[in-house]
Write a protein that holds these residues in place. Sequence first.
Motif, PDB file in Angstrom:
ATOM      1  N   ASP A  76      35.488  35.328  29.837  1.00 27.00           N
ATOM      2  CA  ASP A  76      35.788  36.338  30.862  1.00 27.00           C
ATOM      3  C   ASP A  76      35.448  37.623  30.557  1.00 27.00           C
ATOM      4  OD1 ASP A  76      37.766  36.932  28.910  1.00 27.00           O
ATOM      5  OD2 ASP A  76      39.240  36.275  29.925  1.00 27.00           O
ATOM      6  N   MET A 133      34.841  32.641  46.022  1.00 29.08           N
ATOM      7  CA  MET A 133      35.534  32.765  44.631  1.00 29.08           C
ATOM      8  C   MET A 133      36.814  31.818  44.550  1.00 29.08           C
ATOM      9  SD  MET A 133      37.507  36.430  44.086  1.00 29.08           S
ATOM     10  CE  MET A 133      37.940  35.978  42.603  1.00 29.08           C
ATOM     11  N   HIS A 134      37.069  31.397  43.197  1.00 32.74           N
ATOM     12  CA  HIS A 134      38.451  30.593  43.122  1.00 32.74           C
ATOM     13  C   HIS A 134      39.455  31.764  42.561  1.00 32.74           C
ATOM     14  CE1 HIS A 134      36.469  26.723  43.152  1.00 32.74           C
ATOM     15  NE2 HIS A 134      35.617  27.123  42.437  1.00 32.74           N
ATOM     16  N   TYR A 135      40.694  31.613  43.262  1.00 31.11           N
ATOM     17  CA  TYR A 135      41.729  32.521  42.686  1.00 31.11           C
ATOM     18  C   TYR A 135      42.650  31.828  41.778  1.00 31.11           C
ATOM     19  CZ  TYR A 135      40.404  35.573  46.489  1.00 31.11           C
ATOM     20  OH  TYR A 135      39.461  36.122  47.316  1.00 31.11           O
ATOM     21  N   ARG A 158      44.845  36.507  31.340  1.00 30.24           N
ATOM     22  CA  ARG A 158      44.932  35.124  30.880  1.00 30.24           C
ATOM     23  C   ARG A 158      46.326  34.566  30.619  1.00 30.24           C
ATOM     24  NH1 ARG A 158      40.930  35.891  25.311  1.00 30.24           N
ATOM     25  NH2 ARG A 158      38.938  36.247  26.385  1.00 30.24           N
ATOM     26  N   ARG A 170      41.344  41.686  31.353  1.00 28.69           N
ATOM     27  CA  ARG A 170      41.215  40.168  32.166  1.00 28.69           C
ATOM     28  C   ARG A 170      42.529  39.688  31.781  1.00 28.69           C
ATOM     29  NH1 ARG A 170      37.411  42.651  33.519  1.00 28.69           N
ATOM     30  NH2 ARG A 170      35.067  41.943  33.315  1.00 28.69           N
ATOM     31  N   HIS A 195      40.563  42.847  40.784  1.00 29.34           N
ATOM     32  CA  HIS A 195      41.833  42.427  40.734  1.00 29.34           C
ATOM     33  C   HIS A 195      42.811  43.416  40.901  1.00 29.34           C
ATOM     34  CE1 HIS A 195      45.216  39.970  40.032  1.00 29.34           C
ATOM     35  NE2 HIS A 195      44.684  38.753  40.006  1.00 29.34           N
ATOM     36  N   ARG A 210      33.683  42.064  40.426  1.00 27.04           N
ATOM     37  CA  ARG A 210      32.449  41.624  41.398  1.00 27.04           C
ATOM     38  C   ARG A 210      31.689  42.783  42.143  1.00 27.04           C
ATOM     39  NH1 ARG A 210      35.508  37.380  40.548  1.00 27.04           N
ATOM     40  NH2 ARG A 210      34.542  35.186  40.714  1.00 27.04           N
ATOM     41  N   ASP A 252      41.074  34.536  38.226  1.00 25.79           N
ATOM     42  CA  ASP A 252      39.832  34.906  38.127  1.00 25.79           C
ATOM     43  C   ASP A 252      40.146  36.574  38.179  1.00 25.79           C
ATOM     44  OD1 ASP A 252      37.281  36.046  38.327  1.00 25.79           O
ATOM     45  OD2 ASP A 252      36.728  34.472  39.424  1.00 25.79           O
ATOM     46  N   SER A 253      39.974  37.256  37.080  1.00 28.25           N
ATOM     47  CA  SER A 253      40.027  38.726  37.245  1.00 28.25           C
ATOM     48  C   SER A 253      38.626  39.507  37.024  1.00 28.25           C
ATOM     49  CB  SER A 253      41.123  39.224  36.256  1.00 28.25           C
ATOM     50  OG  SER A 253      41.085  38.802  34.884  1.00 28.25           O
ATOM     51  N   VAL A 254      37.632  38.888  37.031  1.00 29.58           N
ATOM     52  CA  VAL A 254      36.479  39.491  36.524  1.00 29.58           C
ATOM     53  C   VAL A 254      35.922  40.405  37.946  1.00 29.58           C
ATOM     54  CG1 VAL A 254      33.879  39.075  36.046  1.00 29.58           C
ATOM     55  CG2 VAL A 254      35.699  37.694  35.343  1.00 29.58           C
TER      56      VAL A 254
END
Length: 213
Positions: A133, A153-155, A71, A69, A185, A163, A159-161
């Motif tokens: 996350d 989604m929000h960018y 951060r 992820r 991502h 889906r 956001d690297s989760v």
Amino acid sequence: MRKIVFEDAHRQKHFDFFRNMDQPHFNVCIQADISDTLDAIKKEGLHFTSTLVYLVSRAANSIPCFRQRIRGEEIVEHAAVHPSFTVQTQVSEVFSFCYVDYQPAYPQFVEAVRSAIDRMQEDPSFEDEAHRDDYLFLSSLPWLRFTGLTHAMHYSPVDSVPRITWGKFYKEGTISRIPLSVQVHHALVDGRNVGEFCELFEDLAANPADWAV
């Protein structure tokens, strides 16, 4: 959880290139073969949704970049990532988010999933825990045999989760297939990694005797 530092300078450039895009995610959709798993579900009376959540979670946890992820300026890699998946409820027409801790043992995992689904029927939740996350965002569209998908989604913040979504299974000759969409991502995950995930998912689905014990 550990911090990731790229020692390959070209890999770092690749990360920076995609991280700075307005829309850094990409999505791949395949028609996955689940013939053997579907047979096992029918013969052994297994729970369909719990089994799909297990297969997706196990495949994703087996690939390091699916556990990574972003951060801020750092990358972290979780020891495990946990499914937050959508379920229908009895109190509303819209879905609820349902969270369980990932564990590699199928019987215990399925028990946890089914208990979580039962809890959501009368007391649905729509929020995941803030500032976490270490999720996998999973959903299903059991009404559709889709061939493509996009997610709301929000960018920002980043956001690297991943889906991952599955659809309505169907027959193609003697093969049972299911649409499987994987959104990731691009700064963390390449097409090769998505291919590895899809191959691993189908390999698990083809060998239920190895995990459905």
